[in-house]
Scaffold this active site. Structure first.
Site, PDB file in Angstrom:
ATOM      1  CD  GLU A   1     -10.624  45.119 -26.351  1.00 41.10           C
ATOM      2  OE1 GLU A   1      -9.953  45.501 -27.344  1.00 41.10           O
ATOM      3  OE2 GLU A   1     -10.971  45.882 -25.439  1.00 41.10           O
TER       4      GLU A   1
ATOM      5  CB  CYS B   1      -6.416  41.841 -33.255  1.00 40.27           C
ATOM      6  SG  CYS B   1      -5.525  41.950 -31.687  1.00 40.27           S
TER       7      CYS B   1
HETATM    8  P1  NAD Z   1     -14.479  34.843 -34.633  1.00 40.08           P
HETATM    9  O1  NAD Z   1     -15.260  36.067 -34.308  1.00 40.08           O
HETATM   10  O2  NAD Z   1     -14.925  34.015 -35.769  1.00 40.08           O
HETATM   11  O3  NAD Z   1     -14.441  33.855 -33.363  1.00 40.08           O
HETATM   12  C1  NAD Z   1     -14.025  34.281 -32.082  1.00 40.08           C
HETATM   13  C2  NAD Z   1     -14.751  33.449 -31.039  1.00 40.08           C
HETATM   14  O4  NAD Z   1     -16.157  33.682 -31.138  1.00 40.08           O
HETATM   15  C3  NAD Z   1     -14.573  31.939 -31.187  1.00 40.08           C
HETATM   16  O5  NAD Z   1     -14.492  31.357 -29.905  1.00 40.08           O
HETATM   17  C4  NAD Z   1     -15.852  31.517 -31.888  1.00 40.08           C
HETATM   18  O6  NAD Z   1     -16.202  30.175 -31.655  1.00 40.08           O
HETATM   19  C5  NAD Z   1     -16.849  32.449 -31.255  1.00 40.08           C
HETATM   20  N1  NAD Z   1     -18.048  32.693 -32.051  1.00 40.08           N
HETATM   21  C6  NAD Z   1     -18.171  32.647 -33.413  1.00 40.08           C
HETATM   22  N2  NAD Z   1     -19.426  32.983 -33.770  1.00 40.08           N
HETATM   23  C7  NAD Z   1     -20.097  33.264 -32.616  1.00 40.08           C
HETATM   24  C8  NAD Z   1     -21.428  33.680 -32.336  1.00 40.08           C
HETATM   25  N3  NAD Z   1     -22.315  33.886 -33.296  1.00 40.08           N
HETATM   26  N4  NAD Z   1     -21.781  33.897 -31.050  1.00 40.08           N
HETATM   27  C9  NAD Z   1     -20.879  33.720 -30.050  1.00 40.08           C
HETATM   28  N5  NAD Z   1     -19.604  33.299 -30.254  1.00 40.08           N
HETATM   29  C10 NAD Z   1     -19.230  33.085 -31.527  1.00 40.08           C
HETATM   30  O7  NAD Z   1     -13.000  35.354 -34.794  1.00 40.08           O
HETATM   31  P2  NAD Z   1     -11.710  34.491 -35.213  1.00 40.08           P
HETATM   32  O8  NAD Z   1     -11.717  34.342 -36.675  1.00 40.08           O
HETATM   33  O9  NAD Z   1     -11.591  33.279 -34.398  1.00 40.08           O
HETATM   34  O10 NAD Z   1     -10.545  35.461 -34.723  1.00 40.08           O
HETATM   35  C11 NAD Z   1      -9.966  36.387 -35.552  1.00 40.08           C
HETATM   36  C12 NAD Z   1     -10.581  37.753 -35.316  1.00 40.08           C
HETATM   37  O11 NAD Z   1     -10.416  38.138 -33.958  1.00 40.08           O
HETATM   38  C13 NAD Z   1      -9.883  38.806 -36.132  1.00 40.08           C
HETATM   39  O12 NAD Z   1     -10.821  39.705 -36.654  1.00 40.08           O
HETATM   40  C14 NAD Z   1      -8.982  39.486 -35.108  1.00 40.08           C
HETATM   41  O13 NAD Z   1      -8.609  40.792 -35.438  1.00 40.08           O
HETATM   42  C15 NAD Z   1      -9.827  39.427 -33.884  1.00 40.08           C
HETATM   43  N6  NAD Z   1      -8.995  39.546 -32.680  1.00 40.08           N
HETATM   44  C16 NAD Z   1      -9.095  40.694 -31.931  1.00 40.08           C
HETATM   45  C17 NAD Z   1      -8.276  40.873 -30.807  1.00 40.08           C
HETATM   46  C18 NAD Z   1      -8.333  42.140 -29.979  1.00 40.08           C
HETATM   47  O14 NAD Z   1      -7.814  42.153 -28.861  1.00 40.08           O
HETATM   48  N7  NAD Z   1      -8.917  43.222 -30.473  1.00 40.08           N
HETATM   49  C19 NAD Z   1      -7.375  39.856 -30.466  1.00 40.08           C
HETATM   50  C20 NAD Z   1      -7.309  38.701 -31.257  1.00 40.08           C
HETATM   51  C21 NAD Z   1      -8.148  38.555 -32.354  1.00 40.08           C
END
Ligand code: NAD
Length: 486
Positions: free
Chosen positions: A253, A287
């Protein structure tokens, strides 16, 4: 109500029980003030390995429990979550910069999800099919996946962690939750306390705060049979690649750049009200945030005026210190990004109608007019309180503009003619479309998810959560022995 420095989670991860993590110790920093609220332990790859082993051992006994036992534990969790609302909301405000109303909504929505998950174990688990062979019956049944890894973001950390954790547990899986370190207290450790108090058997849930390395260790662990990831498209792509190679089930997601389409017959007061909510709620860090405003040329001037007036009225400040509409952005990097995208777009000709002046991590509700589809404010997911406006002359042009983005999470269409709006909506490449409303919507009985770069087709909510967190098994039964030709 606050936790004391001797709080249970302080310098501990939840790995079977409360253990010192083997990763780095991390300060919990309040985004509004920069104050240190405590210190977290984080999990390293060895902790992930230990949790995966314990979870594998605990999962079959959990799945074998009578379904009403699992349901009772989830109901008790829901009760404890509600009872602890004040403490959890406090942490959501201070740790994540949420305004109190957002924290309350998130908590109530999470309680609702817990009640819905508690009802899952008692639903029908399969179907019977005819057979072409005499004396044979076919049926399929749902079986758990095993150990599910949940990786959650910081923006709605309680809800977006629990929307995977709860149905996964309800359907007999064990879970390892990796919250973001920026939201690990309210988005993980406090929840672990409540699951423990609700009587969840040891080993069935682990909460391992950590950064990308911890997440990667979880994704790569062979005992973790599914990853449910909510976060950015860039990270989702990497996780999808790893899971593809390992033939591991993965739910992604991801990000969005969601369009509000305002047709020439729309109620502009209502459209501007929807737009302000969809663009500025939680400082735009959602998001589904309304990040692209497409307005028919005939009404664009008035819409921009109404939206800018609403933006200018919104108060920005520390949500723990007094009533504000917008709190801080989560960190300096995010504030830098928002300021930079707005500055680059203004340099390319966008017109600032409201906001635009950054104050540290605080960024006001901002409206940009004369935005073109080539500007960064249009092409990028800003994840900040910015409403870029562009104009169109026909419904066909609006559809082409919306579908010009790789993202396809949510959209909204405003028109006095519902048939016209519906016709347009059916042409949009978006997983969720709302007529005469805004883009930030979530009802937990309805499947939620995106298309294109916003996900891999996975969905949450209602029947979709059964699909997501279980797998099917075909069982055939012969009434008596059968003889084959050899
Ligand atoms: P992010 O991808 O940087 O981090 C999300 C999670 O992934 C965190 O727990 C982080 O520690 C972990 N992570 C980071 N790098 C990783 C890796 N290489 N391997 C495994 N895990 C890893 O995202 P963010 O900046 O924290 O969140 C914002 C983003 O999330 C935005 O793009 C937003 O649109 C999206 N989002 C989507 C939804 C949805 O339901 N579609 C909901 C909320 C947020």
């Amino acid at each position: 109500m606050t936790d004391t420095p001797a709080a249970r989670w302080e310098q501990r991860i939840f790995l079977g029980d409360w253990q010192p993590g083997r990763g780095d110790s991390v300060a919990v920093t309040e985004p509004a003030t920069g104050q240190c609220l405590g210190r977290l332990a984080t999990a390293n790859a060895d902790d992930v390995d230990a949790a995966a082993r314990l979870a594998s051992e605990a999962q079959s006994a959990w799945a074998a429990l009578p379904f009403d036992r699992r349901a009772a534990i989830l109901r008790e969790f829901a009760r404890l979550l509600q009872a602890d609302a004040e403490r959890i909301n406090h942490w959501n405000v201070r740790e994540c910069g949420s305004i109190p109303a957002k924290a309350e909504w998130e908590l109530n929505a999470s309680v609702e999800q817990a009640h819905m998950a508690a009802a899952m174990p008692m639903q029908a688990v399969g179907e019977i099919f005819p057979s072409s062979m005499p004396g044979r019956r076919n049926y399929w049944q749902r079986v758990p996946i095993g150990v599910v890894g949940v990786i959650a973001p910081w923006n709605f950390p309680i809800l977006l962690g629990l929307r995977s954790v709860l149905p996964a547990l309800a359907l007999g899986n064990a879970v390892i939750l990796k919250p973001d370190v920026q939201s690990a207290v309210c988005g993980g450790l406090l929840l672990a306390e409540l699951f423990e108090a609700a009587g969840l058997p040891r080993g069935v849930l682990h909460v391992l705060p950590g950064g990308p390395a911890t997440g990667e260790a979880l994704v790569r662990h062979p005992a973790v049979k599914m990853i449910s990831f909510t976060g950015s498209t860039a990270v989702g792509r990497q996780i999808g690649e790893t899971c593809g190679r390992m033939l591991k089930k993965v739910s992604l997601e991801l990000g969005g750049n969601n369009a509000m389409v305002i047709l020439d017959d729309a109620d502009l007061e209502s459209a501007a009200s929807c737009a302000a909510w969809g663009a500025f709620l939680h400082q735009g860090q959602i998001c589904m945030q309304a990040g692209r405003h497409l307005v028919h040329r005939k009404v664009a001037g008035r819409y921009a005026e109404l939206l800018a007036a609403r933006a200018a009225r919104l108060v920005v400040g520390d949500p723990a210190a007094g009533p504000v509409h917008l709190g801080p952005l989560i960190n300096d990097r995010q504030a830098d990004k928002v300021a930079e995208v707005v500055a680059r777009s203004v340099a390319q000709g966008a017109r600032l109608l409201a906001g635009g002046q950054r104050d540290g991590r605080f960024y006001p509700a901002t409206v940009l007019a004369d935005v073109t589809p080539a500007m960064p404010a249009w092409t990028e997911e800003i994840f900040g309180p910015v409403a870029p406006i562009t104009v169109f002359d026909s419904d066909d042009e609006a559809v082409a503009l919306v579908n010009g983005s790789d993202y396809g999470l949510a959209a909204a269409v405003h028109s006095a003619s519902v048939p016209r709006a519906l016709a347009l909506a059916s042409r949009l490449k978006a997983g969720m479309v709302h007529i005469n409303d805004q883009t930030v919507n979530n009802e937990f009985q309805v499947p939620f998810g995106g298309m294109g770069a916003s996900g891999n087709g996975s969905r949450f909510g209602g029947p979709a959560s059964f699909e997501a967190f279980s797998q099917t098994q075909w069982v055939s039964v012969m009434d008596s022995g059968i003889q084959y030709p050899f």
